[in-house]
Design a protein around this motif. Sequence first.
Motif, PDB file in Angstrom:
ATOM      1  N   GLY B  16       0.777  -1.233   0.000  1.00  0.00           N
ATOM      2  CA  GLY B  16       0.000   0.000   0.000  1.00  0.00           C
ATOM      3  C   GLY B  16       0.811   1.287   0.000  1.00  0.00           C
ATOM      4  N   HIS B  17       1.934   1.319  -0.704  1.00  0.00           N
ATOM      5  CA  HIS B  17       2.678   2.570  -0.833  1.00  0.00           C
ATOM      6  C   HIS B  17       1.891   3.602  -1.650  1.00  0.00           C
ATOM      7  N   LEU B  19       2.004   4.580  -4.746  1.00  0.00           N
ATOM      8  CA  LEU B  19       2.593   5.344  -5.850  1.00  0.00           C
ATOM      9  C   LEU B  19       1.767   5.158  -7.116  1.00  0.00           C
ATOM     10  N   GLU B  22      -1.204   7.337  -7.373  1.00  0.00           N
ATOM     11  CA  GLU B  22      -0.865   8.735  -7.658  1.00  0.00           C
ATOM     12  C   GLU B  22      -0.585   8.926  -9.144  1.00  0.00           C
ATOM     13  N   LEU B  23       0.082   7.937  -9.730  1.00  0.00           N
ATOM     14  CA  LEU B  23       0.452   8.044 -11.135  1.00  0.00           C
ATOM     15  C   LEU B  23      -0.727   7.801 -12.063  1.00  0.00           C
ATOM     16  N   PRO B  36      -4.657  -0.859  -3.604  1.00  0.00           N
ATOM     17  CA  PRO B  36      -5.174  -0.490  -4.925  1.00  0.00           C
ATOM     18  C   PRO B  36      -6.244  -1.441  -5.468  1.00  0.00           C
ATOM     19  N   ILE B  37      -7.208  -0.844  -6.142  1.00  0.00           N
ATOM     20  CA  ILE B  37      -8.214  -1.591  -6.903  1.00  0.00           C
ATOM     21  C   ILE B  37      -7.990  -1.214  -8.363  1.00  0.00           C
ATOM     22  N   ARG B  51       5.236   3.065 -16.077  1.00  0.00           N
ATOM     23  CA  ARG B  51       6.002   3.756 -15.037  1.00  0.00           C
ATOM     24  C   ARG B  51       5.520   3.307 -13.655  1.00  0.00           C
ATOM     25  N   VAL B  53       4.350   0.466 -12.887  1.00  0.00           N
ATOM     26  CA  VAL B  53       4.896  -0.880 -12.667  1.00  0.00           C
ATOM     27  C   VAL B  53       6.356  -0.772 -12.229  1.00  0.00           C
ATOM     28  N   ALA B  54       7.136   0.071 -12.916  1.00  0.00           N
ATOM     29  CA  ALA B  54       8.560   0.172 -12.622  1.00  0.00           C
ATOM     30  C   ALA B  54       8.809   0.860 -11.284  1.00  0.00           C
ATOM     31  N   ASP B  55       7.936   1.788 -10.904  1.00  0.00           N
ATOM     32  CA  ASP B  55       8.177   2.575  -9.698  1.00  0.00           C
ATOM     33  C   ASP B  55       7.599   1.960  -8.432  1.00  0.00           C
ATOM     34  N   CYS B  56       6.832   0.894  -8.559  1.00  0.00           N
ATOM     35  CA  CYS B  56       6.242   0.288  -7.361  1.00  0.00           C
ATOM     36  C   CYS B  56       7.356  -0.130  -6.408  1.00  0.00           C
ATOM     37  N   PRO B  57       7.347   0.392  -5.183  1.00  0.00           N
ATOM     38  CA  PRO B  57       8.449   0.113  -4.268  1.00  0.00           C
ATOM     39  C   PRO B  57       8.602  -1.368  -3.942  1.00  0.00           C
TER      40      PRO B  57
END
Lengths: 223, 67, 425
Positions: B16-17, B19, B22-23, B36-37, B51, B53-57
């Motif tokens: 549950g970060h 990001l 937000e994107l 997320p849903i 992005r 997908v790549a930025d998910c912590p």
Amino acid sequence: MNGLLWYSTRATGEVALLFLTGVVVLGVLSAVRFGGRRVPRFVIAGMHRNLTLAGLGFLAVHAGTAILDSYAPIDLADAVVPFASAYRPIWLGLGTVAFDTLLILTVTSLLRTRIGVRRWRVLHWSAYACWVTAFVHALGTGSDVRVPVFLLLAGVCGAVVLAVVAWRIAAPGPRRRGLRAGAALTALIVLVFVIGWSADGPLRPGWAKRAGTPARTPDSAGR
Amino acid sequence: MTVPWRLRLNPILCTGHALCAELLPEVIVLDEWGYPILSPVPDELLSLARRAVADCPTLALAIEPAP
Amino acid sequence: MTAPATAPSERRLLAGYHALGRPAGLRDHRARYGALPSLGPEPGERAGTRLIGLLDEAGLTGRGGGAFPTGRKLRSVAESGRSPVVVVNAAEGEPLSGKDRLLLAVAPHLVLDGAVLAASALRARRIAVCVHSAESAAQVESALAERGPVRSVAVRVVRVPGRYVASEETALVNHLSGREAKPAFTPPRPFERGVGGRPTLVANAETYAHIALIARYGPRWFRACGTPDAPGTALFTVSGAVLRPGVIEAPLGTSVAGLLRMAGGPAEQLQAILTGGYGGAWLPIRRARTPATPAAFAAAGAALGPGIIVALPARVCGVAESARIMRWLADETAGQCGPCTFGLPAIAEDLAALADGRAGETVWRRLHGRLSAVAGRGACRHPDGAVRFATSALRVFGPHLAAHRHPGNCPAAQGPGLLPTRGGR
């Protein structure tokens, strides 16, 4: 010309320390989930990445100018292979270690989807060690250690990293008491060690000689 | 409009970060606990989805062709 | 192939037990069913071909709750082309189910026969029998000792922790691979990458017992009872307000009322039936004529699951009972996925508020929102089952909910709970 290179080395090193400190702060902010509506988290993540890349750029100049400059006997291998330099081998070597670690951290982060998040996370813990190593290198190798502006820079960087590490250790989330206690203890030991070493070493007169600066640099020999 | 891509979430990895939300607020909304849903990804949001997908912590997101 | 006189059509798995009146040893087992037929691949034949053909024709579906066609499952495992691991799931994490424990106690050789047949057909070299209790483990061990070593197959008995989700198939695979017994994200499914990275056949203990009989008597015999869609018999664990609670064997398609009759009939007036267990669904008593097949149950809003039938008497408050069970389901989350970890306790809280008469219009709306937000968002089906259970409670006990508008209006809600949430095992 030589003077320009040597000053560039020192300046870019100091800027890189500032950048790495920023990277650590942003990394911790991500980890403790700072951010939300006003500062989106993807902005923090993006800044963390971009600041790292910029820091690497400064470090490339930092190492490149140190090699090109003939004042200190540093060659290309010293930029990659630690502890082999004729010039302050230990303290320069720490910088090399930090640089290599940063390179590894950057590459593994860019290839994160390939190597898997668990391995990536384990590797990424070494970011803290990377920063401390770079910090000790800055004090141990730096020519400006006893200049007030540098002391201010180092002091601020150190205090900021200490603060965010404390924040992370105390941050809400999964309890994991053992891990948190271990992290706190490690941080404390490192802090005591760095303070003790600085007071006894770089902050006292005569450090350059004790640190392993060759008595006659090739440059001065030629003069 | 064709919707040939979809996001897939590994709910075990997701912490549950947020990001991604937000994107991609058009595609990803958060439930009341901050998880997320997902909805299908329209073409014009594909690059943002990549992005996310790549930025998910925690690398909990993947993008794949919709079946 | 002809059906032997000793295997009446209505009782198959438990026929020996009912005839003998005691658990079957290897000699009893051989006397009744004869030797194990050989269905292993002939040289040059593709692994599993003959057994899969028989199972497809028989129409056997998994008896662990998923009702997935067993032949198709074996085919998926066989298609990998590698030597798989065969896992017998008798862990039975559901507290209301007792059929697999009973089967291992009274007819362990049927289960082992099925596992050995599957292993030899698929060229597996490892069989793992997963049980929860020390008692079941000892029963399987002694049955294995009677049989002696199985040629080219290593059989081991593995005890699984008693958590509800530990008997989920990916959790079993994790447990058998030395990891924590928690569900995993799929794909890869166990048939692609399971125990130790090998393709893995995970099936319920009862399913293997049916395989043992189909291999002997053939698909046509198997289809002689049950319905065309859901052939064969199944074991049902019937409990609650019936006169003889316990495990019964009945053809699929038997009505709920028929199953209750086989368990001695209702002990008092009933209001609803819990079907499929705690991850299942309530069925109002007026629908007791629903035939017990996966499709008919689903159409009635119920769930066959692993054959669990619980009779809820009219004197008990279904809302209070459901709230208590929902709390238990929330506590049984593995805590891995956010929507389940946070969603189930939130739903349980709302149901408790409803039961206590503390719920206003906002709680109602919030509960409906939460129920639709949580389903389908976990790595395993635990949240889906819990949501199905809670949804069915609202539907079936909806008329009675009016009595819960104010605290203390439903005296039945104050009584002690009927359904076990910790005991039962």
